[in-house]
Write an enzyme that holds these catalytic residues in place. Structure first.
Site: not given
Ligand code: TEU
Ligand code: CA
Length: 569
Positions: A36, A38, A40, A44, A214, A268
């Site tokens: 961080d 600043n 808060d 960041d 993601d 992922e």
């Molecule tokens: O993660 C998908 C995912 O594998 C997780 O949400 C999983 O189902 C969960 O952690 C089980 O404990 C991705 C991102 O890495 C995660 O941070 C997000 O919450 C999710 O997608 C939605 O975007």
């Molecule tokens: Ca900050």
């Protein structure tokens, strides 16, 4: 030739095409918890800029930034409101540009998170889409009428409850595989796909070096939305992933965007089986460079429940990956990220006596297996799980929703739930980085950070570890140097010498004349192992505990010791 200078071409190593993204080590930054600047209480972008020398000194090549986009933070930035704006709490676009410049100046690269399976419900596309069934944006999301007075099908959200929510304005249900505030985009609408390609170009044109995508296997849905079969209740991700058009869309994205830049992509891959893996990462298919498989990080958990794991199971995963994939495919190696607990607490021994030693064993494994290694912030310090004792201490929406759905409805006992969360919660990895022994570990000047700093920050922090030559950080640094100059550790054949051994993970990596033997003691026991004849010419090049070379026939390992030998041929 430095690996970063490699151009596309057919320079090969052990049958693999050499690519810069196979030879790098990636470091993941969760901006909210890094530094961080600043006061808060929230990390960041300027905070990250101020610590670039720290990551550079560690020796990593690529930084992956978890989402930095404008977001109402229902899921800490994985719910994006505006893809072309920086989250106000994290700073401005100028801060982003400055960060990217600082990274490039130091010879590193940066990849950003691409979260395009869903947006925030506060994204303008969604506020338009919910207005009517006929507007320009009406098909940007997945809308369905109710099914005999109920949800369109039996799909559940990863964050508890149905994956469908009825929108009072439009009078229909929309799909959200995650929170209600994360509606799924309709990728079957070509306009949506082109919006995504455009926003990718927006960031690529700034000079970023790729994306971590993601939950990318979820983007294509079977538009009939059949109920999933009963046996998939525990693992709906295998139903949600690999929809009918997934590969068409990824190939289109590659054609329209990726191919125009020299960048890396990592997906992922929740819900993707080993058998389906080459479909995503075989380089001849032009989809993704590599994916994250969940087998290892899920070894000790089922949903929020913790479960015991064994070393032979862990080893079998790496062996199976290696056997099933040929030289056209590539993977990642990772032991944690912002969704998983700390590896030392999961797979090592986080007691005071063995924390450092076991963190080094895990580091050795991470950096000597085949695949691009990803280090999550704080793991290079051997940070451990937070001692959560009550529900109020958590921030994660996944935790809070499951508490409401399962504990408050008396299906699960509160103590039982907390017992498991102490081992499995995502918040373990999200506690702030521990920079020094000043209040709040030097993470923030605020009295109260957004999530509490681990009480052990006076013992475990970057300042102390930089100064201690035997620290986990300095050991990581040594390993990174070794990996950087050793092609055999990147592309070399992998062979597990003793798959059934419950305490010892011992394997070789070999490429042409170079051969390495890696011996990892995953226990407090003292171990001995007699080597087969062909390996008896080894010279010890690294011991995590400063162990000395002994006779040629037998390896002796102290509790939680890691050793690397170079075998002379
Ligand atoms: O993660 C998908 C995912 O594998 C997780 O949400 C999983 O189902 C969960 O952690 C089980 O404990 C991705 C991102 O890495 C995660 O941070 C997000 O919450 C999710 O997608 C939605 O975007
Ligand atoms: Ca900050």
């Amino acid at each position: 030739m430095k690996s970063a200078d490699l151009k596309e071409g057919d320079i090969t190593a052990n049958g693999y095409t050499r690519k810069w993204w196979k030879e790098v080590v990636v470091y993941q930054i969760y901006p909210r918890s890094f530094k961080d600047s600043n006061g808060d209480g929230i990390g960041d972008l300027r905070g990250i800029s101020s610590q670039l020398d720290y990551v550079k000194r560690l020796g990593v090549d690529v930084l992956w930034l978890s989402p930095h986009y404008d977001s109402p933070n229902a899921d800490n930035g994985y719910d994006i409101r505006d893809y072309r704006k920086v989250m106000a709490e994290f700073g401005t676009m100028a801060d982003f540009d400055e960060l990217l410049r600082g990274i490039k100046e130091r010879g590193m690269k940066m990849i950003v998170d691409l979260v395009v399976n869903h947006t925030s419900d506060e994204h303008v596309w969604f506020s338009e889409s919910r207005k009517s069934k006929t507007g320009i944006y009406s098909d940007y999301y997945i809308w369905r009428p109710e099914n005999e007075g109920k949800e369109p099908n039996n799909w559940v959200s990863f964050f508890s409850g149905s994956a469908w929510t009825k929108d009072p304005i439009r009078g229909e249900y929309y799909l959200h595989l995650f929170a209600e505030k994360q509606p799924d985009l309709n990728w079957d609408n070509p306009k949506v796909r082109h919006e995504v390609y455009d926003l990718m170009k927006f960031w690529l044109d700034k000079g970023i070096d790729g994306f971590r995508m993601d939950v990318i296997p979820f983007i294509s849905k079977d538009q009939n939305f059949p109920d999933y079969p009963k046996d998939h209740e525990a693992h709906p991700e295998y139903v949600y992933a690999s929809g009918p058009k997934l590969h068409d869309y990824l190939q289109e994205m590659h054609r329209e965007v990726i191919t125009k830049y020299n960048v890396m992509t990592v997906g992922e891959a929740l819900g993707v089986t080993l058998e389906q893996t080459p479909l995503l990462v075989d380089e001849r298919r032009k989809e993704l460079n590599m994916i994250f498989h969940f087998n290892v990080v899920r070894l000790n958990r089922q949903g929020w429940r913790w479960k015991p794991w064994t070393l032979p199971e862990l080893k079998a995963i790496y062996t199976r990956f290696d056997r099933e994939l040929d030289v056209n495919s590539w993977l990642t190696v990772f032991l944690s990220n912002h969704d998983n607990p700390r590896p030392v607490s999961s797979f090592g021994d986080d007691s005071v006596l063995y924390r450092v030693a076991s963190a080094k064993v895990l580091a050795t494994m991470l950096l000597t297996l085949k695949g691009t290694p990803f280090i999550y912030q704080g793991d290079e310090l051997g940070m451990i799980n937070y001692p959560f004792s009550k529900i109020e201490e958590f921030d994660d929406i996944e935790v809070k929703n499951a508490w409401k759905a399962e504990v408050l409805t008396h299906q699960v006992n509160a103590e039982e739930y907390l017992f498991h969360l102490r081992k499995t919660s995502r918040d373990h990895s999200r506690t702030p980085m521990q920079w020094d022994d000043s209040p709040n570990g030097g993470f923030t000047a605020a009295a109260k950070p957004w999530l509490a700093v681990h009480p052990n920050y006076k013992e475990i922090n970057a300042k102390q570890e930089l100064a201690d030559k035997n620290s986990v950080y300095n050991y990581f640094k040594q390993l990174l140097e070794l990996r950087k100059k050793t092609l055999a550790l990147v592309y070399g054949d992998y062979k597990d010498l003793d798959p059934e051994n419950p305490f010892l993970f011992i394997y070789t990596r070999s490429l042409a004349k170079e051969k390495f033997l890696i011996a990892l003691n995953f226990s407090r026991n003292i171990l001995t192992y007699s080597l087969p004849n062909v390996l008896r010419t080894g010279r010890l090049i690294l011991s995590s505990l400063g162990g000395k070379e002994e006779d040629e026939l037998t390896i002796h390992l102290a509790a939680w010791e890691a050793r690397i030998y170079r075998i002379q041929k």
